[in-house]
Motif scaffolding. Structure first.
Motif, PDB file in Angstrom:
ATOM      1  N   SER A   1       0.531  -1.378  -0.088  1.00  0.00           N
ATOM      2  CA  SER A   1      -0.075   0.183  -0.209  1.00  0.00           C
ATOM      3  C   SER A   1       0.806   1.407   0.125  1.00  0.00           C
ATOM      4  O   SER A   1      -0.483   2.441  -0.223  1.00  0.00           O
ATOM      5  CB  SER A   1      -0.947   0.109   1.227  1.00  0.00           C
ATOM      6  OG  SER A   1      -0.150  -0.002   2.304  1.00  0.00           O
ATOM      7  N   VAL A   2       2.601   1.041   0.288  1.00  0.00           N
ATOM      8  CA  VAL A   2       3.080   2.682  -0.007  1.00  0.00           C
ATOM      9  C   VAL A   2       3.058   2.702  -1.221  1.00  0.00           C
ATOM     10  O   VAL A   2       3.608   2.239  -2.191  1.00  0.00           O
ATOM     11  CB  VAL A   2       4.443   1.821   0.761  1.00  0.00           C
ATOM     12  CG1 VAL A   2       4.707   3.574   0.471  1.00  0.00           C
ATOM     13  CG2 VAL A   2       4.497   1.390   2.397  1.00  0.00           C
ATOM     14  N   PRO A   3       2.863   4.191  -1.472  1.00  0.00           N
ATOM     15  CA  PRO A   3       2.518   4.806  -2.538  1.00  0.00           C
ATOM     16  C   PRO A   3       4.379   5.818  -3.169  1.00  0.00           C
ATOM     17  O   PRO A   3       5.224   5.306  -2.216  1.00  0.00           O
ATOM     18  CB  PRO A   3       2.286   6.275  -3.054  1.00  0.00           C
ATOM     19  CG  PRO A   3       1.851   6.335  -1.237  1.00  0.00           C
ATOM     20  CD  PRO A   3       1.782   5.279  -0.875  1.00  0.00           C
ATOM     21  N   ASP A   4       4.235   5.664  -4.203  1.00  0.00           N
ATOM     22  CA  ASP A   4       5.375   6.072  -4.730  1.00  0.00           C
ATOM     23  C   ASP A   4       6.075   7.380  -4.100  1.00  0.00           C
ATOM     24  O   ASP A   4       5.534   8.301  -3.664  1.00  0.00           O
ATOM     25  CB  ASP A   4       6.082   6.371  -6.419  1.00  0.00           C
ATOM     26  CG  ASP A   4       5.618   5.323  -7.326  1.00  0.00           C
ATOM     27  OD1 ASP A   4       5.915   4.607  -6.576  1.00  0.00           O
ATOM     28  OD2 ASP A   4       5.128   5.057  -8.116  1.00  0.00           O
ATOM     29  N   PHE A   5       7.115   7.803  -4.025  1.00  0.00           N
ATOM     30  CA  PHE A   5       7.909   8.786  -2.607  1.00  0.00           C
ATOM     31  C   PHE A   5       9.447   9.651  -2.883  1.00  0.00           C
ATOM     32  O   PHE A   5       9.840   8.362  -3.744  1.00  0.00           O
ATOM     33  CB  PHE A   5       7.832   8.813  -1.424  1.00  0.00           C
ATOM     34  CG  PHE A   5       8.821   7.172  -1.185  1.00  0.00           C
ATOM     35  CD1 PHE A   5       9.621   7.732  -0.246  1.00  0.00           C
ATOM     36  CD2 PHE A   5       8.110   6.652  -1.067  1.00  0.00           C
ATOM     37  CE1 PHE A   5      10.648   6.531  -0.282  1.00  0.00           C
ATOM     38  CE2 PHE A   5       8.937   4.611  -0.016  1.00  0.00           C
ATOM     39  CZ  PHE A   5      10.139   5.369  -0.251  1.00  0.00           C
ATOM     40  N   ASP A   6       9.109  10.056  -3.075  1.00  0.00           N
ATOM     41  CA  ASP A   6      10.603  10.996  -3.315  1.00  0.00           C
ATOM     42  C   ASP A   6      11.383  11.003  -1.517  1.00  0.00           C
ATOM     43  O   ASP A   6      10.780  12.144  -1.063  1.00  0.00           O
ATOM     44  CB  ASP A   6      10.205  12.077  -4.123  1.00  0.00           C
ATOM     45  CG  ASP A   6      11.624  12.837  -4.220  1.00  0.00           C
ATOM     46  OD1 ASP A   6      12.468  12.909  -3.792  1.00  0.00           O
ATOM     47  OD2 ASP A   6      11.587  14.555  -5.405  1.00  0.00           O
TER      48      ASP A   6
END
Length: 840
Positions: free
Chosen positions: A476-481
């Motif tokens: 469930s972890v979205p893409d992140f910067d």
């Protein structure tokens, strides 16, 4: 001798014992006395002193009665609200009474459950007593505390928590504590067998190792497992799993009867729930040729400590290196494990040494020593779980911080996607609980987290380190910067003072900005920082820096709430002491404003006296026909001149805002008014001030006419302009409805036209305007002058003195130097002029 605190404890116990001799049943007094002395022996005297002797006696007898029947192997628990009539004593709290076999972790675990349910423990009593019981569990004797007693050790717990009256809450509390006691019992009973499992497992991992495994790595893994058994791991649960195919997917199937401790089988489920929830990509890692799995379980410990359980998985291989299953241990690393040096811990020593070798620094140099320190201080749980490559990347990133005051973020994903570990570094002096909470919110949002916890580490480093673990659902972890999240955290970690530092440099340049920051960086009080932006503080700091021993007052007129009651605001800055309202308010009201509120701050710059800031919210009843920027400088200078006594504090000052006149231009009208008063003009000054204020536009035109006539830079070619201005004024006068005001304004026009010369445009030796104003009149043109009219007349005005010079001819003799007739000194002088004219 007993310490004073213990003396107090003994005295209270003696009072309780004396009372229970009357309360206890006949024949059981000795037993009750021994129980009571052991029951309260370790309780703090202050806690006992808060309760009445009768309640202490009743509580002890109630617990003694509760423990009379008890059989080893199952805890006995009571949760209730004691009442005097029913129980023999009372308490403002809910009471938990426990009788149990003495085992480790009882107090910690019960307290943990109380806290989990959101309750506070107000008193905890926990003696361990030696007892003798008959075959039915009936209490026969409480043995003395002396060593060598052969009876059973029983844990007697009395805990008082926040009062609960809801039966459901009481039932929930009781069920929770029973569950905890059951887990403690399982873990303690099965501990030896779980530890033996680990010892046998280490012995079974023999050479040759299965294909695909690296011998050096397996050797280190075996050493680590052996290290765990040496008082470095609290074994709480164990279970065996087989890795099998069901359709196209791998599943971990429970080996029946293998569960121990908190993993004893309690349901019909025969597969690993945690393994079933991970993504297919992560599930493939189960067949990777690696012996150990080190991570955190997705459930908290119910025994000893409230943290998430440590998960040690040991894979089973066949001879060809195929994974057959997993032996899973759950527990907690001991305090000894956390205190041990990484160089003494198998597995960690390999990671640390490889990272140091990979970095290539001189181990005796500054950088090499700094890297070693970073690795030694790295969060221990993270050091167990992190891969070597990630550890190298994070350690080098931390090293590059090099004591710089900046915010950095390092993120590590859990192998199974159940959490992300976030190392946040912020300048230590910037760190606060609020910064940490906001950082957690940012990370929770960025990772779609379901919960989070943190661990703070402070040292002599200028940076504070916070480990924030964000729990997530697998997949469930979205893409992140990471860098973008870091920027967000850096923003919330910046103090108001940091923003001020940057704003000063941005507006004033580095040298000047740093100078002001050193003086004002820590000068502003909390109220100011809460109310004001840093941009406003930069403006204020620049103004306050102009104050000195001679010039103690500065100000700033600015726009307020244009749509509200205070469209104008004025800040007064005064060095050394606050400005009394009795001085400032009348002056402001004379400027034509109404003060509606005041904000007050004490600013304490470095190296100079404190500066008091008064911020007045003001309205202008008639409204201002000009923007704030147009009247700002004129208003500020007029107020400052009035404050210093260079300008009279009267209602002529209203024209600064109403007509946008400077303080010197207002002085022209004030001087003419003073002169008219000496000529016998019938209107009082207050009425004259009101007339000009009500006709501010005409007042401004009158000043325009004066300037056109006498300004040496424009007077040469101003003839046509003077005529036009005069005609314009006369047309404006025709529209004045009030007859008295018309007469006043026309008289001002007349005396301006009767003026021959003025010193208004002259400068002194320093190039400044002269502090007094003088007019030379042609008396024949001044209406209303009493006879005889002199040939020439000069009027001089300043806030300190007024005077006239009258001459009946080209030559004058004699005169008056001083008059006590303040309102009509010209009349006195005119009398002398008459006499002189007769003589002449």
């Amino acid at each position: 001798m007993l310490p004073e605190a213990q003396k107090g404890n003994v005295e209270i116990i003696e009072k309780v014992v004396a009372l229970l001799r009357d309360e206890a049943p006949e024949g059981k007094i000795a037993q009750a006395e021994r129980f009571t002395r052991q029951y309260y022996r370790q309780v703090d005297a202050e806690d006992l002193a808060e309760r009445s002797t009768s309640d202490l006696c009743g509580a002890a007898l109630a617990h003694l009665d509760f423990m009379r029947e008890f059989k080893s192997g199952a805890p006995k628990l009571r949760v209730y609200n004691p009442q005097s009539r029913k129980d023999g004593w009372e308490s403002t709290h809910t009471v938990i009474e426990i009788v149990n076999d003495d085992t480790p972790f009882l107090v910690d675990s019960v307290t943990m459950e109380i806290n989990r349910q959101g309750l506070t423990a107000h008193l905890t009593i926990h003696p361990v007593m030696k007892t003798k019981r008959d075959a039915d569990g009936e209490l026969a004797e409480i043995l003395p505390r002396e060593a060598g007693q052969s009876g059973a050790s029983e844990s007697i717990m009395h805990v008082e928590v926040d009062r609960q009256t809801d039966p459901e809450k009481l039932a929930e509390l009781e069920a929770g504590i029973l569950r905890i006691l059951s887990d403690v019992r399982k873990a303690v009973e099965d501990y030896p067998e779980m530890k033996d499992h680990m010892t046998r497992l280490v012995a079974e991992i023999g050479k040759p190792y299965p294909e695909g495994l690296i011998p050096e790595t397996v050797d280190e893994d075996k050493a680590f497992l052996a290290w765990l058994t040496d008082r470095h791991f609290i074994f709480l649960g164990y279970r065996d799993y087989d890795l099998v195919k069901e359709g196209d997917e791998d599943v971990l199937r429970v080996v029946p009867g293998s569960g121990l401790g908190i993993l004893r089988e309690t349901s019909q489920t025969n597969i690993s729930k945690s393994f079933a929830t991970v993504t297919p990509e992560v599930r493939k890692l189960a067949r990777a040729p690696e012996l150990l799995i080190l991570t955190k379980a997705n459930s908290r410990s119910t025994v000893h400590r409230p943290g998430y359980l440590d998960y040690v998985g040991v894979k089973r291989f066949d001879a060809k290196g195929q994974v057959l299953g997993e032996r899973r241990f759950l527990g907690l690393f001991t305090s000894t494990a956390y205190a041990s040096h990484p160089a003494d811990i198998p597995l960690l020593r390999r990671k640390v040494n490889n990272v140091i070798a990979r970095a290539g620094f001189d181990p005796h140099g500054h950088t090499g020593k700094a890297l070693v320190a970073i690795l030694e201080q790295y969060p221990r749980d993270e050091l167990f779980q992190i891969s070597e490559d990630e550890l190298f990347e994070h350690a080098m990133g931390i090293l590059r911080l090099d004591y710089r005051q900046r915010t950095r973020l390092f993120v590590r994903r859990d192998l199974y996607g159940r959490f992300l570990s976030c190392l946040v570094y912020v300048p230590r002096e910037n760190y606060s609980g609020e910064v940490r909470r906001r950082a957690q919110q940012i990370l929770m949002h960025a990772f779609n987290g379901i919960s989070s916890e943190f661990t703070l580490y402070l040292s002599d480093s200028p940076l504070a380190r916070v480990l924030i673990v964000v729990r997530t659902k697998p997949g469930s972890v979205p893409d992140f910067d990471v860098r973008e999240i870091e920027r967000q955290i850096a923003k919330v970690a910046r103090r108001w003072e940091d923003e001020l530092h940057d704003a000063l440099i941005a507006r004033l340049g580095e040298e000047r900005g740093i100078q002001l920051y050193r003086r004002f960086g820590n000068a502003f009080p909390a109220g100011y920082r809460e109310d004001r932006s840093v941009e406003e503080a930069v403006t204020d700091a620049a103004i306050m820096d102009t104050l000195g021993a001679e010039d103690k007052l500065a100000m700033n007129l600015y726009a307020g709430d244009e749509a509200g009651a205070t469209p104008l605001r004025l800040k007064l800055f005064h060095s050394g002491e606050p400005v009394p309202l009795s001085l400032s308010l009348p002056m402001l009201e004379r400027m034509g404003v109404k003060v509606l509120d005041e904000l007050y701050y004490k600013v304490e710059p470095e190296g100079i006296p404190p500066i008091y800031v008064h911020d007045f919210g003001m309205s202008h009843p008639e409204g201002i026909p000009f923007g704030v920027t147009q009247v700002k400088s004129g208003f500020e200078e007029a107020f400052a001149r009035a404050w210093r006594g260079e300008v009279e504090n009267d209602d002529f000052n209203r024209l600064v805002l109403q007509a946008n006149l400077s303080w010197r231009e207002v002085t022209i009208l004030r001087a003419y008014s003073k002169y008219l008063r000496q000529t016998g003009f019938t209107f009082r000054q207050a009425y004259v001030e009101q007339a000009l204020s009500n006709n501010a536009a005409i007042a401004k035109k009158l000043i325009g006419l004066f300037v056109a006539r006498f300004d040496p830079e424009t007077a040469a070619g101003a003839g046509v302009n003077i005529q036009a201005l005069t005609a314009e004024i006369e047309r404006a006068l025709d529209s004045v409805a009030n007859l008295d005001e018309d007469r006043i304004l026309r008289r001002f026009l007349a005396v301006i036209q009767a003026t021959v010369r003025t010193n208004y445009f002259q400068k002194d030796a320093a190039g400044a305007a002269k502090p007094y104003l003088s007019f030379k009149f042609n008396p024949a043109l001044v209406p209303g002058l009493p006879e005889p009219k002199p040939l020439f007349e000069i009027y001089v005005y300043s806030p300190r003195i007024e005077g006239v010079h009258l001459r009946g001819g080209k030559v004058a003799r004699g005169g008056l130097r001083w008059s006590d007739r303040r309102e009509d000194f010209r009349t006195e002088i005119l009398g002398l002029v008459k006499a002189q004219m007769v003589k002449n």
